[in-house]
Design an enzyme around this catalytic site. Structure first.
Site, PDB file in Angstrom:
ATOM      1  N   ASP A   8      31.804  41.413  34.908  1.00 45.63           N
ATOM      2  CA  ASP A   8      31.512  42.734  34.251  1.00 45.63           C
ATOM      3  C   ASP A   8      32.842  43.164  33.549  1.00 45.63           C
ATOM      4  OD1 ASP A   8      33.358  43.688  36.074  1.00 45.63           O
ATOM      5  OD2 ASP A   8      32.071  45.027  37.231  1.00 45.63           O
ATOM      6  N   CYS A  65      34.701  40.480  38.819  1.00 46.23           N
ATOM      7  CA  CYS A  65      34.627  41.973  38.702  1.00 46.23           C
ATOM      8  C   CYS A  65      35.751  42.719  39.003  1.00 46.23           C
ATOM      9  CB  CYS A  65      33.302  42.401  39.454  1.00 46.23           C
ATOM     10  SG  CYS A  65      33.476  42.277  41.067  1.00 46.23           S
ATOM     11  N   THR A  67      36.662  43.895  42.114  1.00 46.92           N
ATOM     12  CA  THR A  67      37.071  43.576  43.481  1.00 46.92           C
ATOM     13  C   THR A  67      36.724  42.006  43.709  1.00 46.92           C
ATOM     14  OG1 THR A  67      35.107  44.328  44.493  1.00 46.92           O
ATOM     15  CG2 THR A  67      36.929  45.958  44.129  1.00 46.92           C
ATOM     16  N   HIS A  98      35.470  23.474  53.832  1.00 50.03           N
ATOM     17  CA  HIS A  98      34.700  23.873  54.749  1.00 50.03           C
ATOM     18  C   HIS A  98      33.213  24.157  54.515  1.00 50.03           C
ATOM     19  CE1 HIS A  98      38.336  24.411  57.802  1.00 50.03           C
ATOM     20  NE2 HIS A  98      38.433  23.382  56.786  1.00 50.03           N
ATOM     21  N   HIS A 134      30.928  20.472  59.298  1.00 51.84           N
ATOM     22  CA  HIS A 134      30.866  21.259  58.135  1.00 51.84           C
ATOM     23  C   HIS A 134      29.213  21.227  57.315  1.00 51.84           C
ATOM     24  CE1 HIS A 134      34.658  22.697  58.653  1.00 51.84           C
ATOM     25  NE2 HIS A 134      35.294  21.506  58.396  1.00 51.84           N
TER      26      HIS A 134
HETATM   27  C1  RB5 Z   1      33.161  48.451  38.459  1.00 57.19           C
HETATM   28  O1  RB5 Z   1      33.709  49.917  38.350  1.00 57.19           O
HETATM   29  C2  RB5 Z   1      33.434  47.918  40.076  1.00 57.19           C
HETATM   30  O2  RB5 Z   1      32.502  48.631  40.778  1.00 57.19           O
HETATM   31  C3  RB5 Z   1      32.955  46.476  39.880  1.00 57.19           C
HETATM   32  O3  RB5 Z   1      33.725  45.664  38.812  1.00 57.19           O
HETATM   33  C4  RB5 Z   1      33.295  45.489  41.132  1.00 57.19           C
HETATM   34  O4  RB5 Z   1      34.614  45.826  41.657  1.00 57.19           O
HETATM   35  C5  RB5 Z   1      32.234  45.828  42.198  1.00 57.19           C
HETATM   36  O5  RB5 Z   1      32.243  45.173  43.390  1.00 57.19           O
END
Ligand code: RB5
Length: 144
Positions: A8, A65, A67, A98, A134
């Site tokens: 994203d 993304c 996170t 694993h 596994h």
């Molecule tokens: C976008 O602001 C953020 O929410 C997205 O990149 C991600 O971290 C979502 O899990």
């Protein structure tokens, strides 16, 4: 090796760095977007990558993304996808050995490019162990 990658807006810049790195390694990359760092919805790109992985058009997927968490949640909605958020090399190696993880998720707001590229290399260069325990545990996923 063929890799599909998507992000994203939050992961866009790191995605571009990963693509350059993979090209230097002569790895074939399919970039499903996003194409500009403008606010967009990560599940769209998670689905594009998981479709390519499940269709066996690529060997593994990478999703970035902010996170890594939203991407992994969206990717793991698909049966047959084993997406793992990894922000360290130990996890990247262990989840291939694993869990036979087939999608690597990272957060561009969590790791810098130096570590991220090492994690990518570790993930791509580590094979599933194939150990009976596994395989047994992974086969239980279909009953969950
Ligand atoms: C976008 O602001 C953020 O929410 C997205 O990149 C991600 O971290 C979502 O899990």
């Amino acid at each position: 090796m063929k890799i599909a990658i998507g992000s994203d807006h939050g992961g866009y810049l790191l995605k571009q760095e990963v693509i350059e790195h993979l090209k230097k390694r002569k790895i074939e990359v399919t970039d499903v977007g996003c194409d500009v760092p403008i606010s967009c919805d990560y599940p769209v790109y998670a689905r594009k990558v998981t479709d390519l992985v499940l269709g066996k058009e690529v060997d593994l997927g990478i999703l970035v993304c902010g996170t890594g968490i939203g991407m992994s949640m969206a990717a793991n909605k698909e049966k047959g996808i084993r997406a793992a958020v990894c922000h360290d090399n130990f996890s990247a190696k262990a989840t291939r050995e694993h869990n036979d993880a087939n999608v690597l998720c990272m957060g561009a707001r969590v790791v810098g490019p130096g570590l991220a590229l090492m994690i990518v290399d570790t993930f791509l260069d580590t094979e599933f162990s194939g150990d009976e325990r596994h395989i047994r545990r992974l086969s239980m996923f279909s009953d969950l």
